[in-house]
Motif scaffolding. Structure first.
Motif, PDB file in Angstrom:
ATOM      1  N   GLU A   1     -11.033 -29.047  24.268  1.00 32.52           N
ATOM      2  CA  GLU A   1     -10.473 -29.399  22.955  1.00 32.52           C
ATOM      3  C   GLU A   1     -11.244 -28.711  21.830  1.00 32.52           C
ATOM      4  O   GLU A   1     -10.648 -28.241  20.868  1.00 32.52           O
ATOM      5  CB  GLU A   1     -10.471 -30.922  22.759  1.00 32.52           C
ATOM      6  CG  GLU A   1      -9.381 -31.622  23.538  1.00 32.52           C
ATOM      7  CD  GLU A   1      -7.988 -31.175  23.106  1.00 32.52           C
ATOM      8  OE1 GLU A   1      -7.663 -31.281  21.905  1.00 32.52           O
ATOM      9  OE2 GLU A   1      -7.232 -30.712  23.974  1.00 32.52           O
ATOM     10  N   THR A   2     -12.567 -28.660  21.939  1.00 30.56           N
ATOM     11  CA  THR A   2     -13.377 -27.991  20.919  1.00 30.56           C
ATOM     12  C   THR A   2     -13.093 -26.491  20.921  1.00 30.56           C
ATOM     13  O   THR A   2     -13.008 -25.872  19.862  1.00 30.56           O
ATOM     14  CB  THR A   2     -14.873 -28.263  21.154  1.00 30.56           C
ATOM     15  OG1 THR A   2     -15.088 -29.673  21.136  1.00 30.56           O
ATOM     16  CG2 THR A   2     -15.728 -27.611  20.090  1.00 30.56           C
TER      17      THR A   2
ATOM     18  N   ARG B   1     -10.281 -25.130  21.800  1.00 29.78           N
ATOM     19  CA  ARG B   1      -8.923 -24.970  21.289  1.00 29.78           C
ATOM     20  C   ARG B   1      -8.878 -25.103  19.776  1.00 29.78           C
ATOM     21  O   ARG B   1      -8.186 -24.374  19.087  1.00 29.78           O
ATOM     22  CB  ARG B   1      -8.009 -26.011  21.939  1.00 29.78           C
ATOM     23  CG  ARG B   1      -6.533 -25.844  21.624  1.00 29.78           C
ATOM     24  CD  ARG B   1      -5.690 -26.861  22.373  1.00 29.78           C
ATOM     25  NE  ARG B   1      -5.932 -28.218  21.964  1.00 29.78           N
ATOM     26  CZ  ARG B   1      -5.394 -28.806  20.886  1.00 29.78           C
ATOM     27  NH1 ARG B   1      -4.604 -28.113  20.113  1.00 29.78           N
ATOM     28  NH2 ARG B   1      -5.648 -30.046  20.599  1.00 29.78           N
TER      29      ARG B   1
ATOM     30  N   ALA C   1     -14.436 -32.749  19.378  1.00 31.09           N
ATOM     31  CA  ALA C   1     -13.849 -33.617  20.399  1.00 31.09           C
ATOM     32  C   ALA C   1     -14.954 -34.458  21.019  1.00 31.09           C
ATOM     33  O   ALA C   1     -16.089 -34.029  21.156  1.00 31.09           O
ATOM     34  CB  ALA C   1     -13.155 -32.781  21.466  1.00 31.09           C
TER      35      ALA C   1
ATOM     36  N   TYR D   1     -12.932 -31.992  29.190  1.00 32.00           N
ATOM     37  CA  TYR D   1     -11.863 -32.228  28.217  1.00 32.00           C
ATOM     38  C   TYR D   1     -12.375 -31.943  26.800  1.00 32.00           C
ATOM     39  O   TYR D   1     -11.720 -31.238  26.023  1.00 32.00           O
ATOM     40  CB  TYR D   1     -11.364 -33.671  28.331  1.00 32.00           C
ATOM     41  CG  TYR D   1     -10.521 -34.103  27.164  1.00 32.00           C
ATOM     42  CD1 TYR D   1      -9.175 -33.751  27.083  1.00 32.00           C
ATOM     43  CD2 TYR D   1     -11.064 -34.851  26.130  1.00 32.00           C
ATOM     44  CE1 TYR D   1      -8.409 -34.125  26.005  1.00 32.00           C
ATOM     45  CE2 TYR D   1     -10.303 -35.240  25.046  1.00 32.00           C
ATOM     46  CZ  TYR D   1      -8.975 -34.870  24.978  1.00 32.00           C
ATOM     47  OH  TYR D   1      -8.219 -35.242  23.898  1.00 32.00           O
TER      48      TYR D   1
END
Length: 173
Positions: free
Chosen positions: A134-135, A137, A143, A130
């Motif tokens: 997120e990083t 993205r 994140a 996750y």
């Protein structure tokens, strides 16, 4: 009538240990070569291990060096790679990542019959996956892994590497 022992049955414990050690070294060397070809030009097999003598100790910092902020632990495929063993391997990998100051610890399982390390299995926690996603993205926001997502996730190494690159680790080829 007596049963004939195969040559495998006649191997000593020492021979079995040496064979296992050799397979482990070969897997570590193969992974480091593959990582050098896929974005980490300084990747190399580590030849140190953790130790403890009395009140002094040196913690194990993983099997591969030269991949900044990442810690790699290599395991050869075995029939006993059960759910419980995966959890133990991921816990040990997390300890190694902490000891080496890495952001992420990745356990790589060499699959029997697969010579291409890109087709070996990479194990990380869902929380780390996750945080990586997120990083990748949004690279301007760091994140943090979600502790509630501390469950194992398995994917091919060749599928994890582009995500690592997108999150700022290594350099895409």
């Amino acid at each position: 009538m007596t049963a004939r022992l195969s040559t495998v049955d006649r191997r000593t414990r020492a021979e079995i240990g040496r064979s296992s050690n050799r397979r482990g070294k070969e897997a570590e060397q193969a992974l480091s070569r593959w990582l050098r070809e896929n974005g980490w030009p300084d990747a190399q097999r580590t030849v140190r291990t953790g130790w403890r003598v009395g009140d002094r100790q040196s913690r194990d910092r993983g099997d591969i060096d030269g991949t900044p902020r990442l810690c790699w632990q290599v395991k050869t495929s075995a029939e006993d790679f059960t759910d419980n063993r995966v959890l133990k391997v991921l816990a040990a990998t997390a300890e190694q990542a902490t000891a080496s100051g890495a952001d992420y610890g990745i356990a790589v399982e060499r699959r029997a019959g697969k010579t291409d390390p890109g087709r070996w299995l990479a194990w990380i926690t869902a929380g780390d996956l996750y945080a990586l996603a997120e990083t990748a993205r949004n690279p301007f926001v760091l994140a943090v892994a979600q502790p509630l997502l501390d469950v194992p996730v398995r994917l091919l190494l060749r599928d994890l590497v582009p995500l690592l690159h997108a999150a700022g680790y290594g350099s895409p080829a």
